[in-house]
Design an enzyme around this catalytic site. Sequence first.
Site, PDB file in Angstrom:
ATOM      1  N   HIS A 126      -7.352   9.424  11.257  1.00 33.02           N
ATOM      2  CA  HIS A 126      -8.304   9.339  10.676  1.00 33.02           C
ATOM      3  C   HIS A 126      -9.826  10.319  11.209  1.00 33.02           C
ATOM      4  O   HIS A 126     -10.150  10.347   9.597  1.00 33.02           O
ATOM      5  CB  HIS A 126      -8.727   7.806  10.755  1.00 33.02           C
TER       6      HIS A 126
ATOM      7  N   LYS B 157      -3.640  -9.299   4.495  1.00 29.88           N
ATOM      8  CA  LYS B 157      -3.137  -8.661   5.037  1.00 29.88           C
ATOM      9  C   LYS B 157      -3.664  -9.662   6.930  1.00 29.88           C
ATOM     10  O   LYS B 157      -4.745  -9.115   6.980  1.00 29.88           O
ATOM     11  CB  LYS B 157      -3.043  -7.412   4.953  1.00 29.88           C
TER      12      LYS B 157
ATOM     13  N   ARG C  28       0.520  13.227   6.586  1.00 34.06           N
ATOM     14  CA  ARG C  28       1.518  13.043   7.893  1.00 34.06           C
ATOM     15  C   ARG C  28       2.427  13.849   7.388  1.00 34.06           C
ATOM     16  O   ARG C  28       2.479  14.722   8.245  1.00 34.06           O
ATOM     17  CB  ARG C  28       1.011  11.782   8.972  1.00 34.06           C
TER      18      ARG C  28
ATOM     19  N   SER D 191      -2.063   3.913  13.060  1.00 40.93           N
ATOM     20  CA  SER D 191      -3.425   2.297  13.355  1.00 40.93           C
ATOM     21  C   SER D 191      -1.783   1.571  13.473  1.00 40.93           C
ATOM     22  O   SER D 191      -1.929   1.096  15.204  1.00 40.93           O
ATOM     23  CB  SER D 191      -4.179   1.543  12.750  1.00 40.93           C
TER      24      SER D 191
HETATM   25  P1  ADP Z   1      -3.307   2.630   4.957  1.00 45.94           P
HETATM   26  O1  ADP Z   1      -4.026   0.917   5.555  1.00 45.94           O
HETATM   27  O2  ADP Z   1      -3.350   2.424   3.485  1.00 45.94           O
HETATM   28  O3  ADP Z   1      -1.754   2.789   5.182  1.00 45.94           O
HETATM   29  P2  ADP Z   1      -4.869   3.604   6.725  1.00 45.94           P
HETATM   30  O4  ADP Z   1      -6.148   2.864   7.336  1.00 45.94           O
HETATM   31  O5  ADP Z   1      -3.764   3.454   8.044  1.00 45.94           O
HETATM   32  O6  ADP Z   1      -4.213   3.075   5.312  1.00 45.94           O
HETATM   33  O7  ADP Z   1      -4.964   5.331   6.670  1.00 45.94           O
HETATM   34  C1  ADP Z   1      -6.693   5.380   5.894  1.00 45.94           C
HETATM   35  C2  ADP Z   1      -6.135   6.865   5.324  1.00 45.94           C
HETATM   36  O8  ADP Z   1      -5.597   8.344   6.101  1.00 45.94           O
HETATM   37  C3  ADP Z   1      -4.187   7.386   4.431  1.00 45.94           C
HETATM   38  O9  ADP Z   1      -4.164   8.276   3.216  1.00 45.94           O
HETATM   39  C4  ADP Z   1      -3.425   7.459   5.684  1.00 45.94           C
HETATM   40  O10 ADP Z   1      -2.555   8.031   5.331  1.00 45.94           O
HETATM   41  C5  ADP Z   1      -4.241   8.337   6.665  1.00 45.94           C
HETATM   42  N1  ADP Z   1      -4.203   8.880   8.549  1.00 45.94           N
HETATM   43  C6  ADP Z   1      -4.158   7.410   8.700  1.00 45.94           C
HETATM   44  N2  ADP Z   1      -3.637   8.168   9.588  1.00 45.94           N
HETATM   45  C7  ADP Z   1      -3.794   9.737   9.857  1.00 45.94           C
HETATM   46  C8  ADP Z   1      -3.102  10.937  10.737  1.00 45.94           C
HETATM   47  N3  ADP Z   1      -2.936  10.438  11.693  1.00 45.94           N
HETATM   48  N4  ADP Z   1      -3.488  12.195  10.619  1.00 45.94           N
HETATM   49  C9  ADP Z   1      -3.955  12.186   9.081  1.00 45.94           C
HETATM   50  N5  ADP Z   1      -4.432  10.550   7.987  1.00 45.94           N
HETATM   51  C10 ADP Z   1      -4.038  10.063   8.097  1.00 45.94           C
END
Ligand code: ADP
Length: 167
Positions: A20, A44, A93, A131
Amino acid sequence: MKHAVCAVYPGSFDPITNGHIYIAGRAAAIFDEVRVSILVNPQKRSMFSVEERQMMAREALSYLPNVTVDHFEGLLIDYLRQLKSRVIIRGLRAMSDFEYEFQMALMNRQLAPEIETFFIVTDPKYSYLSSSSIRDIFQFGGIVQDMVPPGVFRRLRDRFPPRRSCP
Ligand code: ADP
């Protein structure tokens, strides 16, 4: 008159990871202002409260002067309109992210044609990082120290103290 461009990077950030942070940094290099916005979703179950997630994200992103952290409830496009922002940032990703992200971008376009979704491709070293994997790995004693910022690692350790080996 040209307004400063404020881009919104929404997500759960439960917790924020180095993946992130990489996306926020890339976005901050392009847009005048980036708002990392934590979606409050009462349906959630999350590991960290919104306040904790916000605090961890603020700490981790404090080195980027044009990035701020906030939270929102409800429809993302309503939140953007309130901020007078027209840009959504999302990270990609792998191809597996694409289908879901594409569908969401089209839905948001349908609801708010003036808003644009920008995709930023991750660094390959973060392509496996999410995450949920951090939460799972940590709970079972795996090492995540180089995948999350120090403040997140500290809070994970407080939440799940290291297990003792067999008696
Ligand atoms: P969600 O709960 O909507 O899946 P996240 O909070 O996990 O979203 O992530 C928010 C954004 O960050 C999403 O666009 C997700 O694809 C991106 N993201 C999460 N992890 C990574 C990573 N390792 N590299 C790049 N983008 C990421």
